[in-house]
Scaffold this motif. Structure first.
Motif, PDB file in Angstrom:
ATOM      1  N   HIS A 289     -53.081   4.738  36.938  1.00 30.38           N
ATOM      2  CA  HIS A 289     -54.351   5.335  36.510  1.00 30.38           C
ATOM      3  C   HIS A 289     -55.523   4.744  37.278  1.00 30.38           C
ATOM      4  CE1 HIS A 289     -53.263   8.015  33.223  1.00 30.38           C
ATOM      5  NE2 HIS A 289     -52.267   7.189  33.004  1.00 30.38           N
ATOM      6  N   VAL A 290     -55.482   3.424  37.490  1.00 24.33           N
ATOM      7  CA  VAL A 290     -56.559   2.783  38.244  1.00 24.33           C
ATOM      8  C   VAL A 290     -56.603   3.359  39.653  1.00 24.33           C
ATOM      9  CG1 VAL A 290     -57.275   0.589  39.264  1.00 24.33           C
ATOM     10  CG2 VAL A 290     -56.577   0.682  36.864  1.00 24.33           C
ATOM     11  N   GLN A 291     -55.417   3.507  40.275  1.00 26.62           N
ATOM     12  CA  GLN A 291     -55.377   4.072  41.622  1.00 26.62           C
ATOM     13  C   GLN A 291     -55.933   5.491  41.654  1.00 26.62           C
ATOM     14  OE1 GLN A 291     -51.339   3.298  42.667  1.00 26.62           O
ATOM     15  NE2 GLN A 291     -51.865   1.210  43.303  1.00 26.62           N
ATOM     16  N   ALA A 292     -55.622   6.267  40.624  1.00 24.34           N
ATOM     17  CA  ALA A 292     -56.138   7.641  40.588  1.00 24.34           C
ATOM     18  C   ALA A 292     -57.663   7.625  40.553  1.00 24.34           C
ATOM     19  CB  ALA A 292     -55.578   8.376  39.379  1.00 24.34           C
ATOM     20  N   HIS A 293     -58.248   6.675  39.795  1.00 28.67           N
ATOM     21  CA  HIS A 293     -59.707   6.608  39.719  1.00 28.67           C
ATOM     22  C   HIS A 293     -60.306   6.163  41.046  1.00 28.67           C
ATOM     23  CE1 HIS A 293     -60.852   7.594  35.616  1.00 28.67           C
ATOM     24  NE2 HIS A 293     -59.733   7.032  35.222  1.00 28.67           N
TER      25      HIS A 293
ATOM     26  N   ALA B 200     -60.263   8.836  43.461  1.00 31.24           N
ATOM     27  CA  ALA B 200     -61.274   9.860  43.156  1.00 31.24           C
ATOM     28  C   ALA B 200     -62.694   9.355  43.422  1.00 31.24           C
ATOM     29  CB  ALA B 200     -61.136  10.302  41.706  1.00 31.24           C
ATOM     30  N   GLY B 201     -62.815   8.150  44.022  1.00 31.00           N
ATOM     31  CA  GLY B 201     -64.132   7.701  44.461  1.00 31.00           C
ATOM     32  C   GLY B 201     -64.734   6.540  43.683  1.00 31.00           C
ATOM     33  N   GLN B 202     -64.060   6.020  42.677  1.00 33.76           N
ATOM     34  CA  GLN B 202     -64.583   4.839  41.992  1.00 33.76           C
ATOM     35  C   GLN B 202     -64.327   3.615  42.862  1.00 33.76           C
ATOM     36  OE1 GLN B 202     -66.242   4.549  39.131  1.00 33.76           O
ATOM     37  NE2 GLN B 202     -66.163   6.759  38.790  1.00 33.76           N
ATOM     38  N   PRO B 203     -65.315   2.704  42.943  1.00 38.13           N
ATOM     39  CA  PRO B 203     -65.069   1.491  43.737  1.00 38.13           C
ATOM     40  C   PRO B 203     -63.931   0.671  43.114  1.00 38.13           C
ATOM     41  CG  PRO B 203     -67.166   1.369  42.571  1.00 38.13           C
ATOM     42  CD  PRO B 203     -66.638   2.753  42.357  1.00 38.13           C
ATOM     43  N   PRO B 204     -62.998   0.188  43.960  1.00 38.76           N
ATOM     44  CA  PRO B 204     -61.834  -0.538  43.418  1.00 38.76           C
ATOM     45  C   PRO B 204     -62.229  -1.742  42.568  1.00 38.76           C
ATOM     46  CG  PRO B 204     -61.570  -0.113  45.761  1.00 38.76           C
ATOM     47  CD  PRO B 204     -62.955   0.317  45.413  1.00 38.76           C
TER      48      PRO B 204
ATOM     49  N   THR C 252     -67.695  -3.427  34.964  1.00 36.53           N
ATOM     50  CA  THR C 252     -66.269  -3.594  35.203  1.00 36.53           C
ATOM     51  C   THR C 252     -65.464  -3.099  34.010  1.00 36.53           C
ATOM     52  OG1 THR C 252     -66.812  -5.562  36.470  1.00 36.53           O
ATOM     53  CG2 THR C 252     -64.504  -5.287  35.829  1.00 36.53           C
ATOM     54  N   VAL C 253     -64.407  -2.390  34.324  1.00 32.47           N
ATOM     55  CA  VAL C 253     -63.487  -1.946  33.275  1.00 32.47           C
ATOM     56  C   VAL C 253     -62.283  -2.888  33.311  1.00 32.47           C
ATOM     57  CG1 VAL C 253     -62.034  -0.076  32.452  1.00 32.47           C
ATOM     58  CG2 VAL C 253     -64.232   0.439  33.545  1.00 32.47           C
ATOM     59  N   THR C 254     -62.090  -3.628  32.234  1.00 33.44           N
ATOM     60  CA  THR C 254     -60.972  -4.573  32.176  1.00 33.44           C
ATOM     61  C   THR C 254     -59.853  -3.987  31.333  1.00 33.44           C
ATOM     62  OG1 THR C 254     -62.596  -6.337  32.262  1.00 33.44           O
ATOM     63  CG2 THR C 254     -60.354  -6.962  31.646  1.00 33.44           C
ATOM     64  N   ILE C 255     -58.664  -4.005  31.925  1.00 34.39           N
ATOM     65  CA  ILE C 255     -57.507  -3.506  31.170  1.00 34.39           C
ATOM     66  C   ILE C 255     -56.517  -4.651  31.051  1.00 34.39           C
ATOM     67  CG2 ILE C 255     -55.691  -1.761  31.052  1.00 34.39           C
ATOM     68  CD1 ILE C 255     -57.939  -0.776  33.551  1.00 34.39           C
ATOM     69  N   GLU C 256     -56.210  -5.023  29.820  1.00 31.81           N
ATOM     70  CA  GLU C 256     -55.252  -6.092  29.580  1.00 31.81           C
ATOM     71  C   GLU C 256     -54.004  -5.545  28.916  1.00 31.81           C
ATOM     72  OE1 GLU C 256     -58.447  -9.719  29.035  1.00 31.81           O
ATOM     73  OE2 GLU C 256     -57.415  -8.893  27.281  1.00 31.81           O
ATOM     74  N   VAL C 257     -52.865  -5.959  29.459  1.00 34.78           N
ATOM     75  CA  VAL C 257     -51.592  -5.567  28.845  1.00 34.78           C
ATOM     76  C   VAL C 257     -50.905  -6.860  28.435  1.00 34.78           C
ATOM     77  CG1 VAL C 257     -49.454  -4.284  29.156  1.00 34.78           C
ATOM     78  CG2 VAL C 257     -51.484  -3.650  30.481  1.00 34.78           C
ATOM     79  N   ALA C 258     -50.538  -6.981  27.171  1.00 37.73           N
ATOM     80  CA  ALA C 258     -49.952  -8.243  26.703  1.00 37.73           C
ATOM     81  C   ALA C 258     -48.967  -7.987  25.579  1.00 37.73           C
ATOM     82  CB  ALA C 258     -51.066  -9.177  26.215  1.00 37.73           C
ATOM     83  N   PRO C 259     -48.008  -8.917  25.420  1.00 40.32           N
ATOM     84  CA  PRO C 259     -47.116  -8.788  24.270  1.00 40.32           C
ATOM     85  C   PRO C 259     -47.927  -8.949  22.991  1.00 40.32           C
ATOM     86  CG  PRO C 259     -46.472 -10.617  25.707  1.00 40.32           C
ATOM     87  CD  PRO C 259     -47.779 -10.139  26.193  1.00 40.32           C
TER      88      PRO C 259
END
Ligand SMILES: Nc1ncnc2c1ncn2[C@@H]1O[C@H](COP(=O)(O)OP(=O)(O)OP(=O)(O)O)[C@@H](O)[C@H]1O
Ligand SMILES: [Mg+2]
Length: 369
Positions: A213-217, A220-224, A263-270
């Protein structure tokens, strides 16, 4: 004030109105909810005949007790199914009645009446009307544009250059996508509302999905550097519906980008997942020894959701800002998460932006656990 019960349940604790009449048709119980719904005080109702204590009319204006005649009529009648009736005030109530007989075909010894207010139902009906109005409106604007461009192209095909034609067709294409998306959202809503949302479970790699999803954004022109992904390994296995997990991530990220800032922070955790009753008919959690799960947090640095609106973000059509879309996204997200037996919450991030966190239980089929 009312008849006590052997079970120790106080009729005044019941959420619905309860009215009981004795063998002579006099009211012997009139609980608090009945008083609230009808606007008649229990002290006024008690001892009076049912038809004066609870004067009900059907929607055609016929007097209900005279019409149904609980104490007369066929001795095999057991009661009345739930009906929509009117109080003298004109308020609608849902009423059902049971005729209690000491002997199977003997005389009626008690009439037990259940009265429910219809506000809740009316509210959902209102939101159906609102749904239709909004849907019609949302469908009309892209279709107006489609019709405009196709009509123009058909009428004046030769007068346009290839580039102009391409531009118009691209707009038509994008509008068709909008209509398709809206229809897909509506179908999801109808499945969620009727409990028919199907969850086809298979192993899902959430971290990989987040990266996609991050790559898609960024494509589409969002700064990495607008995105920060943190994955806390090892993650427990996750059995979920990959398309639906994509839908959830897609919506939350799109919201963070569109409605949020920074900044959009995405955290994935148990995580410890509090398993809710899964809507997909999956076995309850017994048989699984741990309630492990995966939590995903999406947070941004924008204005966030105002405290007083946090309770409403997951409802249909709620949009807080002018940048809003149809306001269906988070309703669907919540429906999908809950169909997986998971939970979702909204809060405020450290910088004041919105922070959405959803937790999905492992969801492995029982034979795998
Ligand atoms: N990250 C966020 N920051 C600030 N406000 C948000 C954020 N996410 C959602 N909101 C607010 O919540 C509202 C509802 O969000 P939701 O995703 O349900 O609908 P939408 O984005 O407006 O439309 P849709 O998702 O259907 O295209 C948004 O209109 C916005 O006001
Ligand atoms: Mg949205």
């Amino acid at each position: 004030m009312t008849a006590g019960t052997r079970s120790g349940v106080d009729p005044d604790d019941l959420p619905d109105g309860l009215v009981v009449a004795d063998e002579g048709g006099r009211v012997v119980a009139f609980n608090t909810a009945a008083a609230r719904i009808t606007g008649v005080r229990a002290s006024t109702a008690l001892g009076r005949p049912l038809e004066t204590a609870l004067p009900l009319e059907d929607l055609k204006g016929r007097r209900w007790w005279a019409l149904t005649d609980p104490y007369g009529g066929l001795a095999i009648r057991a009661g009345q199914p739930e009906r929509n009736l009117l109080l003298p005030s004109g308020h609608e109530v849902l009423v059902s009645a049971r005729y209690v007989r000491t002997r199977p075909t003997g005389p009626v010894s008690r009439v037990v009446v259940c009265v429910r207010g219809t506000e809740a139902r009316r509210r959902t009906e209102l939101s159906h009307a609102e749904l239709i109005a909004t849907v019609a409106h949302e469908l009309r604007s892209p279709l107006t544009s489609v019709k405009g461009f196709t009509a123009t192209l058909l009428a004046k095909w030769e007068r346009f250059t290839d580039d102009q034609k391409r531009l118009m067709l691209e707009t038509v294409d994008a509008d068709a996508d909008r209509v398709t998306r809206l229809i897909a959202e509506l179908l999801d809503i109808s499945r969620i509302d009727s409990g028919r949302l199907e969850v086809r479970r298979q192993p899902v790699d959430v971290a990989a999905a987040v990266w996609r999803h991050v790559q898609a954004h960024t494509a589409a022109g969002q700064p990495p550097d607008r995105f920060l992904v943190r994955v806390q390994q090892p993650l427990p296995d996750l059995w979920a519906d990959p398309d639906k997990v994509d839908q959830v991530l897609g919506n939350l990220l799109e919201n963070a980008v569109r409605h949020g800032e920074g900044t959009v922070t995405i955290e994935v955790a148990p995580a410890e997942a509090t398993a809710t009753a899964a809507g997909d008919g999956a076995e309850p959690s017994e048989g699984r020894n741990t309630e492990k799960g995966t939590a995903v947090t999406v947070r941004d640095e924008g204005p966030g959701i105002p405290e007083e609106s946090m309770g409403r973000v997951f409802t249909r059509f709620w949009r807080g800002s002018k940048r809003g879309g149809t306001g269906l996204g988070l309703y669907i997200v919540k429906g999908i998460v809950e169909a997986h037996g998971g939970t979702i919450t909204v809060g405020r991030g450290p910088s004041g932006g919105a922070e959405f966190r959803f937790t999905l239980p492992v969801g492995a089929p029982a034979f795998m656990a």
